[in-house]
Design an enzyme around this catalytic site. Sequence first.
Site, PDB file in Angstrom:
ATOM      1  N   LYS A 140      41.764  52.448  38.481  1.00 16.88           N
ATOM      2  CA  LYS A 140      41.298  51.695  37.322  1.00 16.88           C
ATOM      3  C   LYS A 140      41.284  52.564  36.051  1.00 16.88           C
ATOM      4  O   LYS A 140      41.404  53.801  36.122  1.00 16.88           O
ATOM      5  CB  LYS A 140      39.910  51.132  37.628  1.00 16.88           C
ATOM      6  CG  LYS A 140      39.917  50.073  38.742  1.00 16.88           C
ATOM      7  CD  LYS A 140      38.519  49.487  38.915  1.00 16.88           C
ATOM      8  CE  LYS A 140      38.492  48.387  39.951  1.00 16.88           C
ATOM      9  NZ  LYS A 140      37.130  47.786  40.063  1.00 16.88           N
ATOM     10  N   TYR A 169      41.697  38.655  38.756  1.00 16.08           N
ATOM     11  CA  TYR A 169      40.301  38.537  39.210  1.00 16.08           C
ATOM     12  C   TYR A 169      39.795  37.095  39.145  1.00 16.08           C
ATOM     13  O   TYR A 169      38.592  36.879  39.022  1.00 16.08           O
ATOM     14  CB  TYR A 169      39.397  39.452  38.381  1.00 16.08           C
ATOM     15  CG  TYR A 169      39.376  40.896  38.845  1.00 16.08           C
ATOM     16  CD1 TYR A 169      38.919  41.237  40.121  1.00 16.08           C
ATOM     17  CD2 TYR A 169      39.781  41.931  38.009  1.00 16.08           C
ATOM     18  CE1 TYR A 169      38.881  42.567  40.545  1.00 16.08           C
ATOM     19  CE2 TYR A 169      39.738  43.264  38.433  1.00 16.08           C
ATOM     20  CZ  TYR A 169      39.288  43.566  39.701  1.00 16.08           C
ATOM     21  OH  TYR A 169      39.232  44.872  40.122  1.00 16.08           O
ATOM     22  N   ASN A 183      34.492  51.620  38.305  1.00 18.73           N
ATOM     23  CA  ASN A 183      34.280  52.253  39.603  1.00 18.73           C
ATOM     24  C   ASN A 183      35.560  52.812  40.241  1.00 18.73           C
ATOM     25  O   ASN A 183      35.723  52.821  41.454  1.00 18.73           O
ATOM     26  CB  ASN A 183      33.513  51.312  40.547  1.00 18.73           C
ATOM     27  CG  ASN A 183      34.229  49.997  40.754  1.00 18.73           C
ATOM     28  OD1 ASN A 183      35.343  49.817  40.275  1.00 18.73           O
ATOM     29  ND2 ASN A 183      33.610  49.095  41.496  1.00 18.73           N
ATOM     30  N   HIS A 238      40.316  49.824  42.865  1.00 19.25           N
ATOM     31  CA  HIS A 238      40.258  48.495  43.480  1.00 19.25           C
ATOM     32  C   HIS A 238      40.978  48.589  44.816  1.00 19.25           C
ATOM     33  O   HIS A 238      41.953  49.323  44.940  1.00 19.25           O
ATOM     34  CB  HIS A 238      40.986  47.460  42.602  1.00 19.25           C
ATOM     35  CG  HIS A 238      41.260  46.171  43.339  1.00 19.25           C
ATOM     36  ND1 HIS A 238      40.319  45.179  43.438  1.00 19.25           N
ATOM     37  CD2 HIS A 238      42.337  45.763  44.066  1.00 19.25           C
ATOM     38  CE1 HIS A 238      40.813  44.196  44.183  1.00 19.25           C
ATOM     39  NE2 HIS A 238      42.037  44.529  44.565  1.00 19.25           N
ATOM     40  N   GLU A 279      47.754  39.903  46.454  1.00 16.59           N
ATOM     41  CA  GLU A 279      47.633  40.901  45.385  1.00 16.59           C
ATOM     42  C   GLU A 279      48.896  41.760  45.265  1.00 16.59           C
ATOM     43  O   GLU A 279      49.298  42.125  44.160  1.00 16.59           O
ATOM     44  CB  GLU A 279      46.410  41.778  45.635  1.00 16.59           C
ATOM     45  CG  GLU A 279      45.107  40.998  45.454  1.00 16.59           C
ATOM     46  CD  GLU A 279      43.851  41.818  45.746  1.00 16.59           C
ATOM     47  OE1 GLU A 279      42.756  41.251  45.634  1.00 16.59           O
ATOM     48  OE2 GLU A 279      43.966  43.017  46.073  1.00 16.59           O
TER      49      GLU A 279
END
Length: 137
Positions: A9, A49, A112, A115, A126
């Site tokens: 990320k 998302y 964070n 993913h 995905e």
Amino acid sequence: MERTLSIIKPDAVAKNIIGKIVDRFESNNLRIAAMKKIKLTKEDAGKFYEVHKERPFFNDLCEYMSSGAVVVMVLEGNNAVAKNRELMGTTNPKEAAPGTIRADFAESIEANAVHGSDSLENARKEIAFFFAEREIL
Ligand code: GDP
């Protein structure tokens, strides 16, 4: 043999720790079958998302995921979906087990570091969101 989608990320890419995160995967028998660095638009992030669109943090999440470059990867190996989730640690880095990617590198519950697909079915969707079959080797 399974395939799963991983994203490094924007917080982790900005910290220049792509290699450190990739090393966690390669050291744990996950192979990089595809990899590219891209910048998502807010619209791309919203599509990716979509399952979270009713959550209160959805808008912030889309802003954050489109705030800088990300690295998207297909990881391949035995139990790749569960193995990747284990290496990542829990969503909130404050609760993540020591030695996990999020415990070691994440900034916050939102920023964070990584993913990872949460099921084989979502992994397929995905992976198809980011890669053509000919790009996965
Ligand atoms: P994951 O599967 O561990 O990534 O967690 P989820 O699928 O539940 O959430 C997707 C992403 O949304 C997380 O990785 C975070 O980047 C973000 N997120 C989850 N929960 C929160 C929250 O409570 N607040 C904020 N700001 N972001 C969150």
